[in-house]
Structure formats: C-alpha cells, structure tokens
Scaffold this motif. Structure first.
Motif, PDB file in Angstrom:
ATOM      1  N   TYR A 192     -10.425   0.854  -0.748  1.00 53.47           N
ATOM      2  CA  TYR A 192     -11.174   2.368   0.672  1.00 53.47           C
ATOM      3  C   TYR A 192     -10.415   1.389   1.448  1.00 53.47           C
ATOM      4  N   LEU A 193      -9.455   1.862   2.178  1.00 56.12           N
ATOM      5  CA  LEU A 193      -8.576   1.735   3.690  1.00 56.12           C
ATOM      6  C   LEU A 193      -8.813   2.914   4.653  1.00 56.12           C
ATOM      7  N   ILE A 194      -9.880   2.450   5.961  1.00 56.40           N
ATOM      8  CA  ILE A 194      -9.135   4.173   6.763  1.00 56.40           C
ATOM      9  C   ILE A 194      -9.173   4.284   7.436  1.00 56.40           C
ATOM     10  N   LYS A 195      -8.013   5.145   7.791  1.00 58.39           N
ATOM     11  CA  LYS A 195      -6.578   4.894   8.805  1.00 58.39           C
ATOM     12  C   LYS A 195      -7.933   5.526  10.458  1.00 58.39           C
ATOM     13  N   PRO A 196      -6.725   5.101  10.971  1.00 60.66           N
ATOM     14  CA  PRO A 196      -6.111   4.054  11.411  1.00 60.66           C
ATOM     15  C   PRO A 196      -6.121   2.233  10.684  1.00 60.66           C
ATOM     16  N   VAL A 197      -5.588   2.170   9.946  1.00 59.62           N
ATOM     17  CA  VAL A 197      -5.229   1.003   8.962  1.00 59.62           C
ATOM     18  C   VAL A 197      -5.537  -0.009  10.433  1.00 59.62           C
ATOM     19  N   ASP A 198      -6.584  -1.267   9.834  1.00 62.77           N
ATOM     20  CA  ASP A 198      -5.620  -1.960  10.897  1.00 62.77           C
ATOM     21  C   ASP A 198      -5.497  -3.797  10.359  1.00 62.77           C
ATOM     22  N   PHE A 199      -4.059  -4.290  10.513  1.00 66.60           N
ATOM     23  CA  PHE A 199      -3.404  -4.639  10.023  1.00 66.60           C
ATOM     24  C   PHE A 199      -3.820  -5.940   9.343  1.00 66.60           C
ATOM     25  N   SER A 200      -5.295  -5.716   9.864  1.00 68.48           N
ATOM     26  CA  SER A 200      -5.461  -7.659   9.153  1.00 68.48           C
ATOM     27  C   SER A 200      -6.451  -7.479   8.139  1.00 68.48           C
ATOM     28  N   ARG A 201      -6.903  -5.757   8.354  1.00 68.33           N
ATOM     29  CA  ARG A 201      -7.975  -5.761   6.689  1.00 68.33           C
ATOM     30  C   ARG A 201      -6.919  -5.352   5.871  1.00 68.33           C
ATOM     31  N   PHE A 202      -5.917  -4.578   6.229  1.00 69.37           N
ATOM     32  CA  PHE A 202      -4.442  -4.211   5.287  1.00 69.37           C
ATOM     33  C   PHE A 202      -4.319  -5.233   4.880  1.00 69.37           C
ATOM     34  N   GLU A 203      -3.871  -6.113   5.071  1.00 71.96           N
ATOM     35  CA  GLU A 203      -3.432  -7.814   4.977  1.00 71.96           C
ATOM     36  C   GLU A 203      -3.620  -8.642   4.184  1.00 71.96           C
ATOM     37  N   GLN A 204      -5.508  -8.098   4.805  1.00 75.66           N
ATOM     38  CA  GLN A 204      -6.642  -9.015   3.905  1.00 75.66           C
ATOM     39  C   GLN A 204      -6.871  -7.960   2.771  1.00 75.66           C
ATOM     40  N   ALA A 205      -6.702  -6.546   2.367  1.00 77.36           N
ATOM     41  CA  ALA A 205      -6.448  -5.961   1.039  1.00 77.36           C
ATOM     42  C   ALA A 205      -5.394  -6.557  -0.104  1.00 77.36           C
ATOM     43  N   LEU A 206      -4.035  -6.511   0.313  1.00 77.85           N
ATOM     44  CA  LEU A 206      -2.881  -6.963  -0.639  1.00 77.85           C
ATOM     45  C   LEU A 206      -2.811  -8.973  -1.200  1.00 77.85           C
ATOM     46  N   LEU A 207      -3.294  -9.620  -0.166  1.00 80.55           N
ATOM     47  CA  LEU A 207      -4.075 -10.397  -0.627  1.00 80.55           C
ATOM     48  C   LEU A 207      -5.109 -10.938  -0.948  1.00 80.55           C
ATOM     49  N   ARG A 208      -5.923  -9.922  -1.144  1.00 81.87           N
ATOM     50  CA  ARG A 208      -6.862 -10.340  -2.255  1.00 81.87           C
ATOM     51  C   ARG A 208      -6.345  -9.560  -3.907  1.00 81.87           C
ATOM     52  N   PHE A 209      -5.655  -8.264  -3.604  1.00 81.61           N
ATOM     53  CA  PHE A 209      -5.215  -8.183  -4.746  1.00 81.61           C
ATOM     54  C   PHE A 209      -4.463  -9.208  -5.343  1.00 81.61           C
ATOM     55  N   ARG A 210      -3.582  -9.868  -4.336  1.00 86.58           N
ATOM     56  CA  ARG A 210      -2.996 -11.103  -5.323  1.00 86.58           C
ATOM     57  C   ARG A 210      -3.310 -11.913  -5.649  1.00 86.58           C
ATOM     58  N   GLU A 211      -4.219 -12.683  -5.321  1.00 86.50           N
ATOM     59  CA  GLU A 211      -5.123 -13.258  -5.676  1.00 86.50           C
ATOM     60  C   GLU A 211      -5.560 -13.288  -6.550  1.00 86.50           C
ATOM     61  N   GLN A 212      -6.174 -11.828  -7.118  1.00 87.09           N
ATOM     62  CA  GLN A 212      -7.033 -11.569  -8.453  1.00 87.09           C
ATOM     63  C   GLN A 212      -5.908 -11.591  -9.833  1.00 87.09           C
ATOM     64  N   LYS A 213      -5.168 -11.003  -9.511  1.00 86.10           N
ATOM     65  CA  LYS A 213      -3.371 -11.363 -10.264  1.00 86.10           C
ATOM     66  C   LYS A 213      -3.456 -12.518 -10.399  1.00 86.10           C
ATOM     67  N   PHE A 214      -3.409 -12.993  -9.568  1.00 85.02           N
ATOM     68  CA  PHE A 214      -2.638 -14.810  -9.820  1.00 85.02           C
ATOM     69  C   PHE A 214      -3.748 -14.778 -11.076  1.00 85.02           C
ATOM     70  N   PHE A 215      -5.496 -15.046 -10.770  1.00 76.60           N
ATOM     71  CA  PHE A 215      -6.484 -15.281 -10.927  1.00 76.60           C
ATOM     72  C   PHE A 215      -6.334 -14.759 -12.589  1.00 76.60           C
ATOM     73  N   PHE A 216      -5.948 -14.230 -12.810  1.00 76.85           N
ATOM     74  CA  PHE A 216      -6.125 -13.060 -14.441  1.00 76.85           C
ATOM     75  C   PHE A 216      -4.762 -13.683 -15.074  1.00 76.85           C
ATOM     76  N   SER A 217      -3.062 -14.638 -13.996  1.00 78.86           N
ATOM     77  CA  SER A 217      -2.152 -14.905 -15.091  1.00 78.86           C
ATOM     78  C   SER A 217      -2.340 -15.803 -15.498  1.00 78.86           C
ATOM     79  N   SER A 218      -3.499 -16.625 -14.203  1.00 81.40           N
ATOM     80  CA  SER A 218      -2.839 -18.430 -14.647  1.00 81.40           C
ATOM     81  C   SER A 218      -4.265 -18.989 -15.731  1.00 81.40           C
ATOM     82  N   ARG A 219      -4.785 -18.043 -16.191  1.00 83.39           N
ATOM     83  CA  ARG A 219      -6.331 -18.005 -16.604  1.00 83.39           C
ATOM     84  C   ARG A 219      -6.653 -17.755 -18.483  1.00 83.39           C
TER      85      ARG A 219
END
Length: 235
Positions: free
Chosen positions: A106-133
């Motif tokens: 859940y990101l509050i507007k106006p969105v800070d890019f560093s926090r936005f990027e952190q959310a997307l990177l965490r999502f990407r890592e979790q997707k990879f985490f599941f796909s690799s095990r």
C-alpha cells in the motif's frame, strides 16, 4: 520465471496514470501493458486478455466503484494477479482492509520513487523466490512474511554482495540462468537477455558459480576455442 513482469494501471486521472507508467518503467524488468480508467474497463481488459498482467497498480478511488471492491473482485476472479494499492487515503481502516483483502503493498500518494521501486523490487524478488524453489523451509516462509529479509540468493543471507555485483542485475542473470535449456547459456546470450555487456554477464555468471548457484562446463566444437556454458545447480 519470465524475465519481464507486466503491469496494469487502474487510474482515472490520465496524468497520474502516465506518471505511474513512467515510474514503473524506470524499474528494470517491468513493462506497463495496459491502463484502465474505470473498474468496468479494467475487468473487460482482464477478461479478454490473452496474457494476464503479473501486477496491478490500483487506486482506492475510481469512478464506478470503490477501489477496495475492485481489489476483492480481482483477487476472487484472477488468483494469479497481485495488486499494489496507490492512494492518497490514509485512514487506518482503509489500509487495514486493503491488506486483509490481499494487497501486496500500500503506497500513499504522492508516491516517493525510492519507496515505489522498493515495492516493485520486493515483488520481483518474491516472484523469483517462488519460481526457483519446489519446496520451502520454515526460514524461507519467515523471509516471505517479513520476519527476516527476503534473500533471493544464498550469499545475500550471509552478507553484502561483493564489489561490482548489483543485486538487481544478479537477480536478472539468475532468472535467465534458471530458464535456460539443459545445455545452459553462455555469457553473450546472458548479456543480450539482461541488457549488459558480455564481460559483465560473465562476471555475474562466474560469481554464481563461486557461491554454488551455478556450474560451468566447457563445450568443445569442431573448430575454435571451447565455449564456456553455465547451468543452474539443481536444488
């Protein structure tokens, strides 16, 4: 896991939608594949899409229904899609309901890019985490639910990555490696897929070899130098 993650934006203000699109596409490995201004338009896109998005960015306030209703509808009908809420709404009850309904973040507007990027990177890592095990240990689950930081690669658990090795690029190289054919992949193919030079790709591949995430083998052709190819270690 596929290399590129696809995002649908549900936002009625076209200016905000464009800003969100630009933010998404600043994060490596993401592409916006659609924008919907209303809930009905979003559901029509999803229902008739040949390939569903991996992630939806959803505002709490959309014209034809509450964003939380939309969140529940998406989670009920499209189980493989995750949702990140983007909203100016700060009410604790709204945020609690969003998280209870399965919002990844859940990101509050106006969105800070560093926090936005952190959310997307965490999502990407979790997707990879599941796909690799194929199976998860309790420590893996603890990382996923936030008791411990998610660590995609074994070395990331023990300490910082060595100089010259970037975590995001490393994840990209690891994904290409995991999706390679049984004959493996070479540095040139990896560099082209990830968007880095052959020498950079080789450095990351050799790093994966050094930490036990990959192994290298020499393939001898009829002429020329032997080719060094990399394959993932079977977990």
């Amino acid at each position: 896991m596929k290399q590129e993650l696809h995002v649908l934006i549900i936002e009625d203000d076209f200016r905000v939608a464009e800003i969100n699109r630009q933010l998404v596409e600043q994060v490596a490995g993401y592409q916006v594949t659609g924008v919907a201004k209303t809930g009905d338009e979003a559901m029509d896109l999803l229902t008739n899409s040949q390939e569903l998005p991996d992630l939806i960015l959803l505002d709490v306030f959309i014209p034809d229904r509450r964003g939380l209703e939309m969140l529940r509808e998406i989670r009920s009908n499209f189980h493989t899609i995750d949702v990140i809420m983007l909203s100016a709404a700060k009410e604790a009850a709204t945020i609690e309901e969003a998280l209870r309904c399965g919002s990844f973040d859940y990101l509050i507007k106006p969105v800070d890019f560093s926090r936005f990027e952190q959310a997307l990177l965490r999502f990407r890592e979790q997707k990879f985490f599941f796909s690799s095990r194929q199976e998860l240990e309790q420590t893996d689950i603890d990382r996923l639910i936030g008791i411990e930081p998610i660590a995609v690669l074994s070395e990331a658990v023990d300490g910082e990555l060595p100089k010259g090795i970037d975590q995001l690029t490393l994840v990209g190289v690891m994904e290409i490696l995991q999706s390679s054919t049984p004959t493996g992949i070479n540095a040139m193919e990896t560099g082209k897929a990830v968007g880095v030079s052959r020498s950079t790709a080789r450095r990351y591949l050799e790093h994966l070899v050094s930490i036990g995430e990959a192994k290298a083998q020499l393939n001898y052709g009829e002429i020329g130098r032997p080719e060094r190819r990399y394959i993932p270690w079977t977990k």
